[in-house]
Every structure is written in C-alpha cells, then in structure tokens.
Scaffold this motif. Structure first.
Motif, PDB file in Angstrom:
ATOM      1  N   ALA A   1       0.815  -1.214   0.000  1.00  0.00           N
ATOM      2  CA  ALA A   1       0.000   0.000   0.000  1.00  0.00           C
ATOM      3  C   ALA A   1       0.847   1.261   0.000  1.00  0.00           C
ATOM      4  N   ALA A   2       1.917   1.283   0.784  1.00  0.00           N
ATOM      5  CA  ALA A   2       2.754   2.474   0.866  1.00  0.00           C
ATOM      6  C   ALA A   2       3.436   2.767  -0.465  1.00  0.00           C
ATOM      7  N   HIS A   3       3.970   1.741  -1.110  1.00  0.00           N
ATOM      8  CA  HIS A   3       4.632   1.938  -2.395  1.00  0.00           C
ATOM      9  C   HIS A   3       3.627   2.262  -3.499  1.00  0.00           C
ATOM     10  N   ALA A   4       2.439   1.660  -3.431  1.00  0.00           N
ATOM     11  CA  ALA A   4       1.405   1.970  -4.423  1.00  0.00           C
ATOM     12  C   ALA A   4       1.003   3.433  -4.332  1.00  0.00           C
ATOM     13  N   LYS A   5       0.879   3.940  -3.093  1.00  0.00           N
ATOM     14  CA  LYS A   5       0.533   5.350  -2.913  1.00  0.00           C
ATOM     15  C   LYS A   5       1.665   6.249  -3.400  1.00  0.00           C
ATOM     16  N   ALA A   6       2.902   5.879  -3.096  1.00  0.00           N
ATOM     17  CA  ALA A   6       4.038   6.669  -3.563  1.00  0.00           C
ATOM     18  C   ALA A   6       4.086   6.700  -5.093  1.00  0.00           C
ATOM     19  N   ALA A   7       3.808   5.562  -5.727  1.00  0.00           N
ATOM     20  CA  ALA A   7       3.795   5.508  -7.188  1.00  0.00           C
ATOM     21  C   ALA A   7       2.700   6.400  -7.752  1.00  0.00           C
ATOM     22  N   ALA A   8       1.534   6.379  -7.150  1.00  0.00           N
ATOM     23  CA  ALA A   8       0.434   7.218  -7.612  1.00  0.00           C
ATOM     24  C   ALA A   8       0.764   8.700  -7.426  1.00  0.00           C
ATOM     25  N   ASP A   9       1.386   9.040  -6.305  1.00  0.00           N
ATOM     26  CA  ASP A   9       1.744  10.434  -6.053  1.00  0.00           C
ATOM     27  C   ASP A   9       2.776  10.932  -7.062  1.00  0.00           C
ATOM     28  N   PHE A  10       3.762  10.085  -7.361  1.00  0.00           N
ATOM     29  CA  PHE A  10       4.792  10.514  -8.322  1.00  0.00           C
ATOM     30  C   PHE A  10       4.200  10.637  -9.729  1.00  0.00           C
ATOM     31  N   GLN A  11       3.274   9.758 -10.079  1.00  0.00           N
ATOM     32  CA  GLN A  11       2.611   9.871 -11.378  1.00  0.00           C
ATOM     33  C   GLN A  11       1.838  11.193 -11.470  1.00  0.00           C
ATOM     34  N   THR A  12       1.137  11.543 -10.390  1.00  0.00           N
ATOM     35  CA  THR A  12       0.415  12.813 -10.381  1.00  0.00           C
ATOM     36  C   THR A  12       1.381  13.986 -10.589  1.00  0.00           C
ATOM     37  N   LEU A  13       2.534  13.911  -9.941  1.00  0.00           N
ATOM     38  CA  LEU A  13       3.517  14.975 -10.082  1.00  0.00           C
ATOM     39  C   LEU A  13       4.035  15.055 -11.517  1.00  0.00           C
ATOM     40  N   LEU A  14       4.268  13.905 -12.154  1.00  0.00           N
ATOM     41  CA  LEU A  14       4.787  13.892 -13.522  1.00  0.00           C
ATOM     42  C   LEU A  14       3.789  14.475 -14.524  1.00  0.00           C
ATOM     43  N   HIS A  15       2.504  14.516 -14.160  1.00  0.00           N
ATOM     44  CA  HIS A  15       1.502  15.107 -15.042  1.00  0.00           C
ATOM     45  C   HIS A  15       1.160  16.545 -14.659  1.00  0.00           C
ATOM     46  N   SER A  16       1.877  17.079 -13.695  1.00  0.00           N
ATOM     47  CA  SER A  16       1.637  18.462 -13.305  1.00  0.00           C
ATOM     48  C   SER A  16       2.195  19.406 -14.371  1.00  0.00           C
ATOM     49  N   PRO A  17       1.685  20.632 -14.452  1.00  0.00           N
ATOM     50  CA  PRO A  17       2.173  21.585 -15.468  1.00  0.00           C
ATOM     51  C   PRO A  17       3.683  21.797 -15.402  1.00  0.00           C
ATOM     52  N   SER A  18       4.235  21.883 -14.189  1.00  0.00           N
ATOM     53  CA  SER A  18       5.677  22.126 -14.088  1.00  0.00           C
ATOM     54  C   SER A  18       6.473  20.948 -14.627  1.00  0.00           C
ATOM     55  N   ALA A  19       6.015  19.720 -14.368  1.00  0.00           N
ATOM     56  CA  ALA A  19       6.719  18.535 -14.863  1.00  0.00           C
ATOM     57  C   ALA A  19       6.591  18.430 -16.377  1.00  0.00           C
ATOM     58  N   VAL A  20       5.393  18.678 -16.904  1.00  0.00           N
ATOM     59  CA  VAL A  20       5.198  18.662 -18.355  1.00  0.00           C
ATOM     60  C   VAL A  20       6.119  19.680 -19.010  1.00  0.00           C
ATOM     61  N   ASN A  21       6.246  20.842 -18.389  1.00  0.00           N
ATOM     62  CA  ASN A  21       7.134  21.876 -18.919  1.00  0.00           C
ATOM     63  C   ASN A  21       8.584  21.392 -18.941  1.00  0.00           C
ATOM     64  N   THR A  22       9.003  20.700 -17.888  1.00  0.00           N
ATOM     65  CA  THR A  22      10.364  20.158 -17.832  1.00  0.00           C
ATOM     66  C   THR A  22      10.608  19.167 -18.961  1.00  0.00           C
ATOM     67  N   LEU A  23       9.641  18.298 -19.203  1.00  0.00           N
ATOM     68  CA  LEU A  23       9.769  17.302 -20.270  1.00  0.00           C
ATOM     69  C   LEU A  23       9.754  17.959 -21.647  1.00  0.00           C
ATOM     70  N   GLN A  24       8.901  18.966 -21.835  1.00  0.00           N
ATOM     71  CA  GLN A  24       8.848  19.643 -23.123  1.00  0.00           C
ATOM     72  C   GLN A  24      10.138  20.406 -23.410  1.00  0.00           C
ATOM     73  N   LYS A  25      10.737  20.996 -22.385  1.00  0.00           N
ATOM     74  CA  LYS A  25      12.004  21.690 -22.582  1.00  0.00           C
ATOM     75  C   LYS A  25      13.085  20.727 -23.066  1.00  0.00           C
ATOM     76  N   ALA A  26      12.974  19.454 -22.691  1.00  0.00           N
ATOM     77  CA  ALA A  26      13.946  18.445 -23.113  1.00  0.00           C
ATOM     78  C   ALA A  26      13.655  17.901 -24.510  1.00  0.00           C
ATOM     79  N   GLY A  27      12.551  18.362 -25.124  1.00  0.00           N
ATOM     80  CA  GLY A  27      12.249  17.939 -26.490  1.00  0.00           C
ATOM     81  C   GLY A  27      11.144  16.928 -26.618  1.00  0.00           C
ATOM     82  N   PHE A  28      10.466  16.603 -25.521  1.00  0.00           N
ATOM     83  CA  PHE A  28       9.354  15.663 -25.572  1.00  0.00           C
ATOM     84  C   PHE A  28       8.039  16.416 -25.737  1.00  0.00           C
ATOM     85  N   ARG A  29       7.055  15.762 -26.326  1.00  0.00           N
ATOM     86  CA  ARG A  29       5.693  16.291 -26.380  1.00  0.00           C
ATOM     87  C   ARG A  29       4.952  15.866 -25.110  1.00  0.00           C
ATOM     88  N   ASP A  30       3.848  16.531 -24.832  1.00  0.00           N
ATOM     89  CA  ASP A  30       3.055  16.103 -23.684  1.00  0.00           C
ATOM     90  C   ASP A  30       2.293  14.829 -24.044  1.00  0.00           C
TER      91      ASP A  30
END
Length: 622
Positions: A329-358
């Motif tokens: 349960a603890a790791h599943a929650k951590a995985a879900a939290d990190f996924q949410t962070l990776l879809h945040s505007p700031s994370a998307v911006n970081t990925l796009q700056k590196a040349g990836f699309r959203d």
C-alpha cells in the motif's frame, strides 16, 4: 537504492547491446541479363539462417491526466521512515524524470530514479537477462514505448499493472542529414515508409538502424516496416508468402547497418553520416523526434531533418508510467503520487524543454523547424489492438539478422555449363551458363553478410571414370570471417568475390552430391559457433551420379547419426536444385535430416526467389 543496478549513471552511457556490424549493400542490375531484386540479392541469403500483420501504435491518453502541482504532506506530518520508490526510466527521458523527482517535496516519499534501457528491464523481468545493468525489478518502469510492455507480456511477464499512462510522447521519425533531404525534396514533399523501403532495397540512401533488440526506435522501425511490407498482402496466402520473403530481404539489408544503440549512432554521425547528396555515409535512420531536435541544438556541421512517414502514419513513442502489480500500500501510494507529479504543469514543462511532447502530443520548447522538427501532430498508424506486432517483428528480425558461419557449395559438373535461354552477358551479349548465373547471384548477395560472418566456398564434381569416378570437392576459400585476410586477398570478402567470378566447369564430369554434403556438414559441425547460423547451401543441377558415391539412404542415416550425437549443434542444409534433371523428393528427404529444405528453380533466374522462400520457411518454423 544502492545495488539495484550496476554502474549506469545516465542517458549518455552507451547501451549494453548485442554488437552490430556495418557492411556494404547489394545493388540491383537492370534488364534481363542477370537476376535482379530479390533474385540477385537472395542467392546466399539462406546462410543467414509469422503469422499475420498488424499496424502498431499504442492508443494514447486523450482524456487528459491528473493535473495540478503535487500536494506535499501536511505541515507537521511525520513518517516513521520515508517510502523509497525505485523508478527505472529509459535513458533519453531519465534526466527530465530525475529532475522532477528531485523537486518532490513530500518528506514521506523518496523517489530513486535510475537510467535503464527498456530492453534490459524487459529481459530482467522475463528472466532472460544474462548479467547486465538491471539487478532487481523496479517499482515503476518508464520505457520509451509500450512495445516493450507487449514484448514483456509475450515473454510471460505478469507483474505489470494494466493500462499504463504516458508521461510524454515523441514520434518515431526518419532522421536524415539536411543536405540529403533537401536534394530529395523532403520534407517539402511527403515522405513515406514506401520511400524508405525503396531506398533500402536500392541502396540509393545508405541506411542505419539502432539495434532493434535493445533500442526503442530500432524496434519501432522494424515493426512499422513489417506492417508496410505485410499489410498490402491482406489475407491472400500467396501474397502473404511473397510478402514474408520481401520482409526477410528488407531486414537482412538493414541488419548490415546496425549500430549498438541510438546514442552510438548519433555520436558517430559527424564521422559516418552523409554530408551532401551522393557523398556516401549514413543518410537515413530511425530515431525519435526528440533525439533529432536535441542533436541540432548543438549546432552540428551537418544538421538533421526529422521526416514523418505519412503514407500509413508513424508510431508515437509513449513513455508509459508502468507500475508493478505487486506493490504494498505504501509503495502503491508513492507511485500514484509521483505519477500525479509527472503530469503536473511544471513537470510537463520540464519534459517539453527536453524535447518531448506532452501525453496528448502537444509540442513546445526545442521542437521547432529550426531544429529540424515539425511541431504539428503527425499522422499516426492505427493502434495495435492485438499487442503482438512488436514481438512478431522482433522474432523475425532475430532470425534474419543472425551472423552466419557456413559454406557455399557449388556444383561445377559438366551440365552446369549449359546455357540458359534468354540470359546474356550485358557487355559481350554471350549466352550465360547455369554456373555463371548462379555465381553472379551469389556475388550480388554477398554484401548482405556482415564482416563478422564466416563464409567459405567449395566446388564439387567427380574424377574421370578412368580414375575411378570418385567425388572431388575443392576448397576455394576456407571458411572464416569476411573481414579477415586470406591468401593474397586483403579480405575473405574479396577472395570470395574473385573466386565466384572465376568458377569454371569440369567438362564431362559427374555429380558427387551426396559425399560432398556429408563432408560439408562435418566441416561446419567442426568448430560449430553459438549465436550464429551454422549452415550450408548447395547449388546443383542434377542428382548424384558419382560412380562410387554413397546412396541417399546411407547419407540420411549418417546425417541423422551426426545430428543425434550433437543435439545442441544444429547445422542447416539447404539445396537449390536447378533445371529439370533433379530428384526433388530425394533431396527433400536429405535436407529434412539436416534441419533444411530443398528448393527447385525452374531456371537459374529463379535462384534468389527460391532461396528466400526457403529462408522465409525457416521463419515459419520458429
């Protein structure tokens, strides 16, 4: 976490790949004087040794993902110990993912991001890894494409949660030096997989490919090409057979230009890439759009252009966030939290700056025309609803691209000197013999073998009746690596070219086929090499009529005994039977005892097609 991987610090490290080789290409000759296309190139293709087809493009998230910044733990909250989430990210996306993880403020979660090739993670999960960088299963896996998940499932992996969500995307493109693209009118005019196929077959543009067994773009490219070649055949069995033959040719040509990794290919471009139209060097290769744009930001002397195949669409590399299905349960929650962070505007911006699309395909940052990219969403191929296309393509590729250790065995008895109707030397206009046409087809097919392949050349006939009529076989070129010097020739490749062009008939001689097959089998069996195709291909236009030859039944008994005594050392024997004076039934019984096939060519002009058909049959046997 220390100890999860061996030393592999980031995306610039070279891939741990099965080494590829670069080599020449076979060309086509026009007119009807010599075998062309599949015929010329395929004559010795068998020494390199299904199902339907589907287009492959994963369906991407079009409903949007959880947005908004990650919510840190409430003020004053405490944890007995932070939960460590181990994430394996593909090298090209590693830096951006790690940057997002380093900015995570939740004191109850520590995200440990490691750079790991998707193929290495897949092999570890499937239990097929032999050493390598990955030494434990990750909690979260971010490969560059959902193809690797399909390959993992095909390998029996059941530890991955269903329906992973992309964190970024990047289209599969064909990278091309800008001067070469400009000379051909691209991207001003549409570019398609058909254009790439035409150039692969004709060698108009020298191509390269990152090893499909370890590289996402390489695997994506052979998967798309499989769809392009097999797709038009539909359900027609005859057309499917011909299409599979064509696919073996395409893969075989591509396999002579394999680079160990995407990074290695790009690193070598300043030296190995074409700098102008017709200059020679690598002129076309599969890559992600992100790699092309990132390469151009360094202001190389010869910039690249990303070409987006439009005839049947391309594939979107989708970087799926793939969670282990066995987390507590603890790791599943951590995985879900990190996924949410990776879809945040700031994370998307970081990925796009590196040349990836959203995740929806929207481009920003370095994805500009100035960097060789087109920020518009490209046409995409239909989704692979069966999830089998990548593993099917990889299966065919693994067989087709094997290095070879084998013998070409050529009948030079009297009847091989017969001329063939309608076949003439393009220069002298003299009629061509069966032997001349067969040798020419072998010469044309030789460039399909990488420098690490080991080949040799024998001829066979019989002594005169006055001398007992016994079988004679002559070793014209001893078996060994094509790149190694032999005799007075700087390379075995050159020695084989010379020997094939100088073959001559022994007038009045007989055909000592059976004794020769047994001796060739023993020769290839001696020093049998693992991870290579140990094989023999025999070209003959008659049945054994040697005065002192063993019988077919005796040969079959001896082959069966050798095979039984060496169960882990298979040697494949193929016989290409020319003309009308052959006993195909008997030859088929012989080759069946040696993992092979006997193929009949009504005329020598059918040699290449017959051999490729047999090679495709080997694919169906896998």
């Amino acid at each position: 976490m220390a100890g999860r991987h061996r030393s592999y610090e980031g995306p610039d490290n070279s891939a741990r790949a099965r080494g590829g080789n670069s080599g020449g290409r076979g060309g086509n000759s026009g007119g009807s004087s010599f075998p062309t296309g599949l015929v010329a190139i395929g004559a010795v293709l068998v020494l390199a040794a299904g199902g339907g087809y589907v287009y492959y493009t994963k369906k991407h998230d079009t409903t949007g993902s959880a947005a908004g910044a990650h919510t840190p733990a409430a003020a004053g909250s405490s944890c007995a110990a932070p939960t460590t989430l181990n994430v394996d990210a593909n090298p090209d996306v590693y830096t951006a993912v790690k940057a997002v993880a380093d900015g995570m403020t939740d004191p109850c979660v520590h995200v440990n991001v490691t750079s790991a090739e998707a193929s290495a993670v897949e092999s570890f999960l499937a239990g097929t890894a032999k050493g390598g960088d990955v030494t434990s299963a990750p909690d979260v896996w971010i490969p560059d494409s959902s193809m690797w998940i399909d390959v993992a499932h095909a390998g029996g992996v059941k530890s991955l949660a269903a329906n992973p969500t992309p964190i970024a995307t990047s289209p599969l493109v064909i990278g091309m030096p800008k001067p070469v693209a400009d000379a051909n009118g691209w991207p001003g005019k549409p570019f398609g997989w058909a254009d790439l196929l035409a150039n692969v077959k004709s060698n108009k543009l020298q191509s390269a490919v990152p090893d499909p067994t370890t590289s996402g773009p390489g695997l994506a490219a052979i998967t798309m090409l499989r769809a392009a070649v097999l797709g038009p055949a539909g359900t027609d069995k005859a057309k499917q057979t011909q299409a599979l033959q064509n696919l073996t040719l395409v893969y075989r040509v591509m396999s002579t230009g394999v680079s160990s990794s995407m990074s290695a290919l790009l690193t070598s471009l300043p030296t190995d890439g074409a700098t102008a139209a017709g200059s020679g060097g690598v002129a076309a290769f599969p890559a992600t759009e992100q790699k092309i744009a990132a390469y151009n930001t360094a202001s190389p002397a010869t910039p690249l252009v990303a070409l987006y195949p439009s005839d049947m669409g391309t594939m979107m590399m989708d970087y799926p966030y793939t969670v282990s299905s066995s987390l507590d349960a603890a790791h599943a929650k951590a995985a879900a939290d990190f996924q949410t962070l990776l879809h945040s505007p700031s994370a998307v911006n970081t990925l796009q700056k590196a040349g990836f699309r959203d995740p929806k395909g929207a481009a920003a940052g370095i994805l500009t025309a100035a960097n060789g990219a087109n920020p518009a969403v490209p046409a995409l191929a239909p989704a692979d609803s069966t999830h089998t296309a990548a593993s099917a393509a990889l299966s065919v590729w693994n067989v087709t691209s094997e290095q070879t250790r084998g013998l070409v065995v050529m009948d030079v008895s009297g009847s091989m000197g017969l001329t063939v109707d309608g076949q003439f030397d393009p220069t002298t206009h003299a009629p061509l013999t069966r032997l001349q046409i067969t040798a020419a087809a072998c010469v044309a097919g030789l460039p399909l073998f990488g420098d690490s392949s080991q080949l040799g050349l024998w001829t066979f006939t019989t002594k005169d009746a006055a001398d007992g009529g016994g079988t004679v076989h002559n070793e014209l070129v001893p078996m060994g690596p094509l790149s190694a010097p032999v005799g007075t020739s700087p390379s075995r490749r050159q020695a084989l070219n010379n020997a094939l062009q100088q073959l001559s008939i022994q007038p009045g001689s007989r055909n000592g086929l059976y004794d020769t097959i047994l001796d060739a089998y023993k020769t290839v069996l001696t020093g049998w090499a693992p991870n290579e195709s140990n094989a023999i291909v025999v070209f003959t236009d008659g049945k054994d009529d040697g005065l002192n030859s063993m019988s077919a039944d005796q040969l079959i008994t001896k082959l069966n005994a050798l095979k039984a005594a060496n169960p882990n050392h298979p040697v494949r024997v193929m016989i290409v039977a020319l003309g009308s004076g052959v006993d195909l039934t008997t030859l088929s019984r012989i080759t069946a005892a040696a993992n092979g096939q006997a193929l009949h060519a009504d005329t020598p002009a059918d040699i290449g097609s017959a051999v490729i058909a047999g090679f495709a049959g080997r694919l169906n046997d896998q």
